[in-house]
Design an enzyme around this catalytic site. Sequence first.
Site, PDB file in Angstrom:
ATOM      1  CB  THR A 353      -0.950   0.010   1.216  1.00 17.04           C
ATOM      2  OG1 THR A 353      -0.181  -0.293   2.388  1.00 17.04           O
ATOM      3  CG2 THR A 353      -2.050  -1.006   1.062  1.00 17.04           C
ATOM      4  CG  ASP A 354       0.092   3.913  -2.656  1.00 19.29           C
ATOM      5  OD1 ASP A 354       1.096   3.346  -3.091  1.00 19.29           O
ATOM      6  OD2 ASP A 354      -0.998   3.914  -3.251  1.00 19.29           O
ATOM      7  CB  SER A 379      -0.704   9.755   3.371  1.00 19.46           C
ATOM      8  OG  SER A 379      -1.051   9.807   2.018  1.00 19.46           O
ATOM      9  NE  ARG A 380       5.206   4.366   2.619  1.00 19.34           N
ATOM     10  CZ  ARG A 380       4.570   3.260   2.943  1.00 19.34           C
ATOM     11  NH1 ARG A 380       3.677   2.748   2.132  1.00 19.34           N
ATOM     12  NH2 ARG A 380       4.825   2.654   4.078  1.00 19.34           N
ATOM     13  CB  VAL A 381       0.001   9.161  -2.673  1.00 23.38           C
ATOM     14  CG1 VAL A 381      -0.519   9.859  -3.921  1.00 23.38           C
ATOM     15  CG2 VAL A 381       0.769   7.918  -3.063  1.00 23.38           C
TER      16      VAL A 381
END
Length: 519
Positions: A353-354, A379-381
């Site tokens: 997951t992101d 949260s990577r996005v």
Amino acid sequence: MKIKTDEITSIIKQEIQQYAAELEVSEVGRVVEVGDGIARIYGLSKAMAGEMLEFQTHEGAVMGQVFNLEEDTVGAVIYGDYLSVKEGDLVKATGRLLEVPVGEAMLGRVVDPLGRPLDNGPAIQATEFRKVDIIAPGIAERQPVHEPMQTGIKAIDAMIPIGRGQRELIIGDRKTGKTAVAIDTIINQKQYWGTPDAVVCIYVAVGQKESTVAGVVETLRKYGAMDYTIVVNASSSDPAPMQYIAPYSGCAMGEYFMWRGKNGGKGPKHALCIYDDLSKQAVAYRQLSLLLRRPPGREAYPGDVFYLHSRLLERATKLSDENGAGSLTALPVIETQEGDVSAYIPTNVISITDGQIYLEPELFFAGVRPAVNVGISVSRVGGNAQVKAMKKIAGSLRLDLAAYRELEAFAQLGTELDKATQKQLDRGARMVELLKQPQYVPMTVVDQVISIFAASKGFMDDVEIRHVADFEKGLLNFFTTTGKAVRDELAQKKALDNDLEKKLVDAIGVFKAGWKPGK
């Protein structure tokens, strides 16, 4: 009377053609062994991996799917009533792959993983079907995530933002509010329904009690969210094959809407899939694999259990403009045991997951709800997908909370604190209080920006902690009446410039001057 030879030949040819048209040639085998949702079949020598099978039982046809291709037999899973399948029953190969009905007809319905209604409603008149297990779109068909998927939860939208097309894991022990976060997110999409930004929600319940799922459906009905939601249910009493296939079915239903924009189709082209929860799906898959004699690996899971989840979650994406710019956002849920995030399935899904939203029991029982641990959650996005105004003020919010957590340990020792430190502690405590939010009350992003802005600018520093919620409620009411012009400007710009910041500060100052606790 003489009949010409060629005439006789043509009549015989005609007869043969008619007979051939009526004759159906199909490959069949027989059940050698059956039990617990799986079957071994002898005789299907031309069967393909993943092919659909039809078991001819005394109660009618039951569907199944090829899982293992062995030397003498075929290992298959049975979708449906496996108790009606007996040894010696005939099995027919269909030459097709598993498909489920998709489309607008599914909205508002509760269905099983094969798309059959479970809500006592009328039969579903679906005109289109989609393959359940497909290869995810490639890199060239995607684009970076850049639109926000608003959850309506302050703590998440501010600090762990989710974008449309992102995969964000919701992880935590049982009874820490994981489903509550997902349900709030679905309810929050109501504000977009009927607009070009509309989102269709698919809630996939895997291995849950029927009563729990009924409660979720009732909640969604109560808040008017079933109009744009499909519930796919494979409950704990359903056989393992149904629990295994449920997330893929839900994903296929979401993909119909995601791809709709490509052909200029009308209606929503954004979907949100919630898989609640994938740890139970992995357990169901382990059961199938062990019954089919696949070798066990770590924690007795089969070696391909990573592939089980990666091929599901990779299908969530933001499509490129050439493909219609639709999106499928995935919120998988994973249940941990005693906060063990380093177990096999949690680490697998974290790496796919992101980002993850980690919910902590200690916070939950201390009354901080949603119980989001801001330190581990990431949260990577989503930062790229955040509303500009929120992005500007969220930075200071994260820092305030981090500083508060560092200083809290010192404060507990009873040491004398200087003024600046005490001020940071007070601000942090009010931030924690502000981020508490009741269930089923999602907030619009404009309201979130106003309340977080007020706290980060110090307007709540002298408000007693027990009055913070009252202050916020009064403030937001003020901005729907006296301060409406400023709120409308913020809603239109969705960004904070110096001029608008000054207007906000002035308006909050006016409200605070006239506010009294308990009013």
